[in-house]
Design a protein around this motif. Structure first.
Motif, PDB file in Angstrom:
ATOM      1  N   ASN A 218       0.846  -1.191   0.000  1.00  0.00           N
ATOM      2  CA  ASN A 218       0.000   0.000   0.000  1.00  0.00           C
ATOM      3  C   ASN A 218       0.882   1.241   0.000  1.00  0.00           C
ATOM      4  O   ASN A 218       2.065   1.171   0.359  1.00  0.00           O
ATOM      5  N   PRO A 219       0.347   2.394  -0.390  1.00  0.00           N
ATOM      6  CA  PRO A 219       1.181   3.590  -0.528  1.00  0.00           C
ATOM      7  C   PRO A 219       1.464   4.326   0.768  1.00  0.00           C
ATOM      8  O   PRO A 219       2.261   5.275   0.766  1.00  0.00           O
ATOM      9  N   VAL A 220       0.853   3.937   1.856  1.00  0.00           N
ATOM     10  CA  VAL A 220       1.028   4.685   3.103  1.00  0.00           C
ATOM     11  C   VAL A 220       2.433   4.494   3.671  1.00  0.00           C
ATOM     12  O   VAL A 220       3.029   5.441   4.207  1.00  0.00           O
ATOM     13  N   ILE A 221       2.963   3.307   3.533  1.00  0.00           N
ATOM     14  CA  ILE A 221       4.284   3.022   4.122  1.00  0.00           C
ATOM     15  C   ILE A 221       5.360   3.946   3.551  1.00  0.00           C
ATOM     16  O   ILE A 221       6.067   4.626   4.324  1.00  0.00           O
ATOM     17  N   PRO A 222       5.515   4.055   2.231  1.00  0.00           N
ATOM     18  CA  PRO A 222       6.503   5.009   1.727  1.00  0.00           C
ATOM     19  C   PRO A 222       6.110   6.461   1.980  1.00  0.00           C
ATOM     20  O   PRO A 222       6.981   7.316   2.180  1.00  0.00           O
ATOM     21  N   LEU A 223       4.826   6.758   1.990  1.00  0.00           N
ATOM     22  CA  LEU A 223       4.390   8.122   2.266  1.00  0.00           C
ATOM     23  C   LEU A 223       4.827   8.560   3.660  1.00  0.00           C
ATOM     24  O   LEU A 223       5.334   9.679   3.839  1.00  0.00           O
ATOM     25  N   VAL A 224       4.642   7.703   4.646  1.00  0.00           N
ATOM     26  CA  VAL A 224       5.016   8.055   6.018  1.00  0.00           C
ATOM     27  C   VAL A 224       6.509   8.360   6.106  1.00  0.00           C
ATOM     28  O   VAL A 224       6.928   9.313   6.783  1.00  0.00           O
ATOM     29  N   ARG A 225       7.306   7.579   5.406  1.00  0.00           N
ATOM     30  CA  ARG A 225       8.748   7.844   5.432  1.00  0.00           C
ATOM     31  C   ARG A 225       9.062   9.233   4.863  1.00  0.00           C
ATOM     32  O   ARG A 225       9.859   9.984   5.436  1.00  0.00           O
ATOM     33  N   HIS A 226       8.414   9.578   3.770  1.00  0.00           N
ATOM     34  CA  HIS A 226       8.640  10.893   3.164  1.00  0.00           C
ATOM     35  C   HIS A 226       8.149  12.009   4.089  1.00  0.00           C
ATOM     36  O   HIS A 226       8.786  13.070   4.183  1.00  0.00           O
TER      37      HIS A 226
END
Length: 364
Positions: A55-63
């Motif tokens: 899902n896209p949340v994991i990389p989003l949180v890192r950014h």
């Protein structure tokens, strides 16, 4: 958004684009931390990295954490995705209802204008009894009003459940969540209700488009689109393009709504393994296609050309056959046939038009 596979897709604007999804997820995280976060200029990177975690949340949180804010504590990825989807769906439905208001207003005017316009009713493709074009339009209008009322009843809840719906991390962090905020990780009625209302909208739009397609056939010639589409090889043609495209949407929407129900059926444990993931693109397609269909229907109704003289001629050519029922009913009642055999068609038109006006007045 250009889409060669779906002519007219640009009518849906920026609703449910990848960029809109990213902004909605950032808005959810912003609400959680209590301050506005900057949307990362890394859409392609986040999209490419989403596969590894599903899902896209994991990389989003890192950014987002690279901005120096400790985001996401207590949330889970599904909280963010579900809340973002509902935000986007709410905005899309608001725009959809604005287009349906155009359809309602146009149909109400059309029904009133043709309240007494005679034509032959058709049942099972064959001539039946006399009717009016206003009565036919009132039937279209009823379907649109019903669909819009279903849209008005929708709710777009946030999702705040934490890893398994228990909100354990939130409690541990001392984050209180109001009791009226639901947790629906594996109860997907919020999504399926949106899907059903959208499919119902395309059903109502197709009700209009289907009749225009039939009644604009040259051998019938009772209706025509105001600006018919052309042909790549036959310059004489004026195809009912808007009706064709609206019908296209209605033919595909039920399957998309069914996929949302199938995803709901596949819920298991405390968060689903694939059923949840299947919803995102499905809901995107359903939302955008419904927006396009409603916009096209509004234009179709606004430009519709009514050939009342052709309707009257077809009714006259049908002869006494269309009054066969009247003769048998009059004989059963023991009196001569009345001069008109339209029942309470005019009263029905008045009733539906009045409902439409109330509906438009009550609309926010």
């Amino acid at each position: 958004m250009a889409d060669l596979f779906w002519p007219g897709d640009e009518r849906a604007g920026l609703h449910f684009t990848s960029a809109a999804f990213l902004r909605a997820m950032v808005a959810v995280e912003s609400d959680w931390v209590g301050r506005e976060l900057e949307v990362p200029d890394a859409l392609d990177e986040i999209s490419a990295e989403a596969e590894s975690g599903g899902n896209p949340v994991i990389p989003l949180v890192r950014h987002l954490r690279e901005q120096g804010t400790d985001v996401h504590r207590g949330l889970t990825s599904q909280d963010v995705v579900d809340s973002a989807l509902m935000r986007m769906a709410g905005a899309a439905v608001a725009d959809l209802r604005r287009d349906l208001a155009r359809v309602v207003g146009g149909l109400a005017d059309l029904a009133s204008a043709h309240r007494e316009t005679p034509m032959v009713a058709r049942t099972l493709t064959q001539h039946a009894v006399p009717t009016t074009f206003g009565f036919r339009v009132a039937a279209w209008l009823t379907a649109v009003l019903d669909a819009d009322e279903d849209l008005a009843r929708l709710a777009f809840p946030a999702q705040l459940g934490g890893a398994a719906g228990t909100r354990a991390a939130m409690v541990e962090l001392g984050r209180a969540v109001p009791d009226d905020v639901p947790r629906w990780h594996t109860t997907r009625s919020a999504v399926t209700r949106v899907g059903d209302a959208l499919a119902g909208t395309t059903d109502a739009c197709a009700r209009i488009a289907n009749d225009v397609l039939v009644m604009s056939r040259p051998e019938i010639g009772e209706l025509a689109e105001g600006s018919g589409g052309g042909s790549s090889t036959m310059p004489n043609k004026a195809n009912p393009t808007l009706s064709v495209l609206v019908r296209r949407a209605a033919l595909t929407s039920p399957q998309l709504a069914a996929t949302l129900h199938l995803a709901a059926v596949q819920q298991v444990d405390d968060r689903a393994d694939g059923g949840w993931h299947a919803e995102w693109a499905t809901l995107r397609d359903l939302v955008r296609r419904t927006l396009v269909a409603a916009s096209q229907t509004a234009d179709l109704v606004a430009g519709l050309v009514v050939h009342a003289e052709r309707m009257a001629a077809t009714l006259a050519a049908a002869g006494d056959d269309v009054l066969a029922e009247q003769r048998s009913m009059a004989a059963a009642a023991g009196h001569a046939p009345a001069p008109s055999y339209l029942g309470d068609a005019a009263a029905y038109v008045d009733q539906v038009v009045a409902r439409a006006h109330r509906h438009l007045e009550e609309k926010p």
